[in-house]
Design a protein around this motif. Structure first.
Motif, mmCIF file in Angstrom:
data_model
loop_
_atom_site.group_PDB
_atom_site.id
_atom_site.type_symbol
_atom_site.label_atom_id
_atom_site.label_comp_id
_atom_site.label_asym_id
_atom_site.label_seq_id
_atom_site.Cartn_x
_atom_site.Cartn_y
_atom_site.Cartn_z
ATOM 1 N N PRO A 138 0.811 -1.222 0.000
ATOM 2 C CA PRO A 138 0.000 0.000 0.000
ATOM 3 C C PRO A 138 0.848 1.277 0.000
ATOM 4 O O PRO A 138 0.565 2.217 -0.739
ATOM 5 N N LEU A 139 1.896 1.300 0.826
ATOM 6 C CA LEU A 139 2.763 2.470 0.862
ATOM 7 C C LEU A 139 3.468 2.666 -0.463
ATOM 8 O O LEU A 139 3.613 3.793 -0.959
ATOM 9 N N ALA A 140 3.905 1.568 -1.055
ATOM 10 C CA ALA A 140 4.603 1.638 -2.334
ATOM 11 C C ALA A 140 3.684 2.205 -3.414
ATOM 12 O O ALA A 140 4.096 3.009 -4.251
ATOM 13 N N LYS A 141 2.420 1.761 -3.406
ATOM 14 C CA LYS A 141 1.484 2.238 -4.417
ATOM 15 C C LYS A 141 1.200 3.720 -4.261
ATOM 16 O O LYS A 141 1.123 4.465 -5.245
ATOM 17 N N LEU A 142 1.051 4.189 -3.021
ATOM 18 C CA LEU A 142 0.823 5.614 -2.795
ATOM 19 C C LEU A 142 2.012 6.442 -3.272
ATOM 20 O O LEU A 142 1.845 7.510 -3.869
ATOM 21 N N PHE A 143 3.205 5.951 -2.998
ATOM 22 C CA PHE A 143 4.411 6.630 -3.477
ATOM 23 C C PHE A 143 4.418 6.671 -5.006
ATOM 24 O O PHE A 143 4.709 7.695 -5.627
ATOM 25 N N PHE A 144 4.072 5.544 -5.612
ATOM 26 C CA PHE A 144 4.063 5.384 -7.070
ATOM 27 C C PHE A 144 3.147 6.424 -7.725
ATOM 28 O O PHE A 144 3.557 7.179 -8.605
ATOM 29 N N LEU A 301 -4.125 9.357 7.869
ATOM 30 C CA LEU A 301 -3.521 10.694 7.841
ATOM 31 C C LEU A 301 -2.007 10.635 7.611
ATOM 32 O O LEU A 301 -1.479 11.394 6.788
ATOM 33 N N PRO A 302 -1.267 9.725 8.297
ATOM 34 C CA PRO A 302 0.175 9.622 8.008
ATOM 35 C C PRO A 302 0.458 9.229 6.554
ATOM 36 O O PRO A 302 1.407 9.724 5.950
ATOM 37 N N HIS A 303 -0.374 8.352 6.005
ATOM 38 C CA HIS A 303 -0.178 7.941 4.611
ATOM 39 C C HIS A 303 -0.477 9.098 3.657
ATOM 40 O O HIS A 303 0.189 9.258 2.634
ATOM 41 N N LEU A 304 -1.489 9.899 3.991
ATOM 42 C CA LEU A 304 -1.765 11.090 3.181
ATOM 43 C C LEU A 304 -0.591 12.063 3.260
ATOM 44 O O LEU A 304 -0.260 12.741 2.280
ATOM 45 N N GLY A 305 0.039 12.104 4.436
ATOM 46 C CA GLY A 305 1.231 12.930 4.578
ATOM 47 C C GLY A 305 2.348 12.468 3.665
ATOM 48 O O GLY A 305 3.050 13.289 3.063
ATOM 49 N N LEU A 306 2.504 11.131 3.549
ATOM 50 C CA LEU A 306 3.495 10.577 2.628
ATOM 51 C C LEU A 306 3.185 10.992 1.194
ATOM 52 O O LEU A 306 4.092 11.354 0.436
ATOM 53 N N CYS A 307 1.908 10.944 0.822
ATOM 54 C CA CYS A 307 1.500 11.362 -0.527
ATOM 55 C C CYS A 307 1.894 12.819 -0.781
ATOM 56 O O CYS A 307 2.434 13.155 -1.845
ATOM 57 N N LEU A 308 1.595 13.674 0.210
ATOM 58 C CA LEU A 308 1.887 15.098 0.048
ATOM 59 C C LEU A 308 3.385 15.346 -0.065
ATOM 60 O O LEU A 308 3.840 16.122 -0.924
ATOM 61 N N ILE A 309 4.164 14.686 0.795
ATOM 62 C CA ILE A 309 5.618 14.851 0.751
ATOM 63 C C ILE A 309 6.176 14.374 -0.591
ATOM 64 O O ILE A 309 7.019 15.041 -1.209
#
Length: 331
Positions: A138-144, A301-309
């Motif tokens: 999931p984290l990888a996909k959001l980064f992608f 919310l932390p994952h959305l933060g990763l998306c924003l960063i």
């Protein structure tokens, strides 16, 4: 400057020969093993790949960019199965698209293809053994999706200029360009080891933003690169590691005849469209891909933060590449 001309009508003998061989072998296996049940069992995969393979042939996004999120998030298929299926099915669809590109003599940049592929081979192998086991899907996909959205926004901004100059190949190619392409290929290969795609869109960013390569040239070039990468990935997982799952094999059987037609159809259609239409098509894919992932994943919310960063870092990186203004010596 770009002097791209639509290729003349030619008969793509390479593609036709490949299609006959693939469909003959596929049909013989389906009949001899009574495997027709795969169509009813994996109808959702077939529908996904009809669309995904067209995208693979007509854009720098491999079909795995569509299949991976749909399979893992909507169909609840294990990420490893989705990745292995992506390598397998792209070995048919993207090979078909590549042979059509070569048969129609659609313009590509061979320096881009050669050196990115060289780096991508090492990146894929390294990523398969040392990076994939560490990644949370999931984290990888959001980064992608966040990274590619940032690229799409910068490309859109650059293309707002009516007189933006583009080229059909890398101008004044020197050793530093070779090293840069190999490095981007290495990183792109690692990305592909995770998702089954990635080297094509990652290096496409460099080509269109930094080198200002015409999208009509960069897209088919990226298709050829991903074809080579996906065949290697299929071989590594199918013959070397030996972790190719039965579920992935069944989905592959079900989708082969569809991707063999729709991926090259995408490559053909894109060769007939104007450059800005291709760019617009790419913007739409990247936006839908991003918001689709957000809707399905429902990140915290932390994952959305990763998306924003990631989005901000990507915007900064690609804007910097665009502002470098690589010096082009007129011949």
């Amino acid at each position: 400057m770009s002097d791209y001309k639509t290729p003349k009508n030619r008969i793509p003998y390479l593609y036709i020969t490949f299609l006959i061989i693939v469909l003959s072998c596929w049909g013989f296996y389906i009949v001899s093993t009574d495997s027709s049940y795969v169509f009813a069992k994996h109808w959702a995969a077939i529908l996904t790949m009809i669309f995904g393979s067209f995208i693979a042939g007509s854009s720098p996004e491999g079909s795995a960019a569509i299949a991976y999120p749909v399979f893992t998030l909507l169909l609840k298929i294990a990420p490893a199965v989705a990745r292995n299926f992506a390598f397998a099915i792209q070995s048919i669809g993207m090979t078909s698209a590549t042979l059509l590109i070569l048969g129609l003599k659609i313009k590509v940049d061979w320096n881009y293809i050669k050196y990115v592929t060289f780096g991508g081979v090492f990146g894929l192998i390294f990523g398969t053994y040392y990076i994939v086991p560490l990644i949370s899907p999931p984290l990888a996909k959001l980064f992608f999706v966040s990274l590619w959205l940032s690229f799409g926004l910068i490309l859109w901004y650059e293309n707002r200029h009516p007189h933006r100059e583009v080229f059909d190949k890398i101008q004044n190619f020197v050793k530093s360009d070779m090293a840069r392409l190999i490095f981007f290929g290495l990183i792109g290969g690692i990305i592909s080891s995770i998702f089954g795609t990635g080297i094509n869109i990652f290096t496409f960013c460099l080509m269109t933003i930094y080198y200002r390569i015409n999208e009509k040239v960069a897209v088919p070039s990226s298709v050829i690169i991903m074809t080579i990468e996906t065949i290697l990935g299929f071989f590594v997982h199918g013959a070397v590691i030996g972790d190719f799952q039965q579920e992935a094999f069944e989905m592959w059987l079900a989708c082969i005849p569809f991707v063999a037609f729709f991926a090259p159809l995408g490559a053909y259609v894109i060769s007939k469209l104007p450059r800005k239409a291709i760019a617009t098509f790419l913007y739409i894919i990247l936006i839908v891909q991003f918001f689709g992932a957000i809707w399905v994943l429902k990140p915290s919310l932390p994952h959305l933060g990763l998306c924003l960063i990631t989005l901000l870092a990507g915007l900064g990186t690609f804007a910097y590449l665009a502002r470098l203004k690589r010096v082009v010596i007129k011949e």
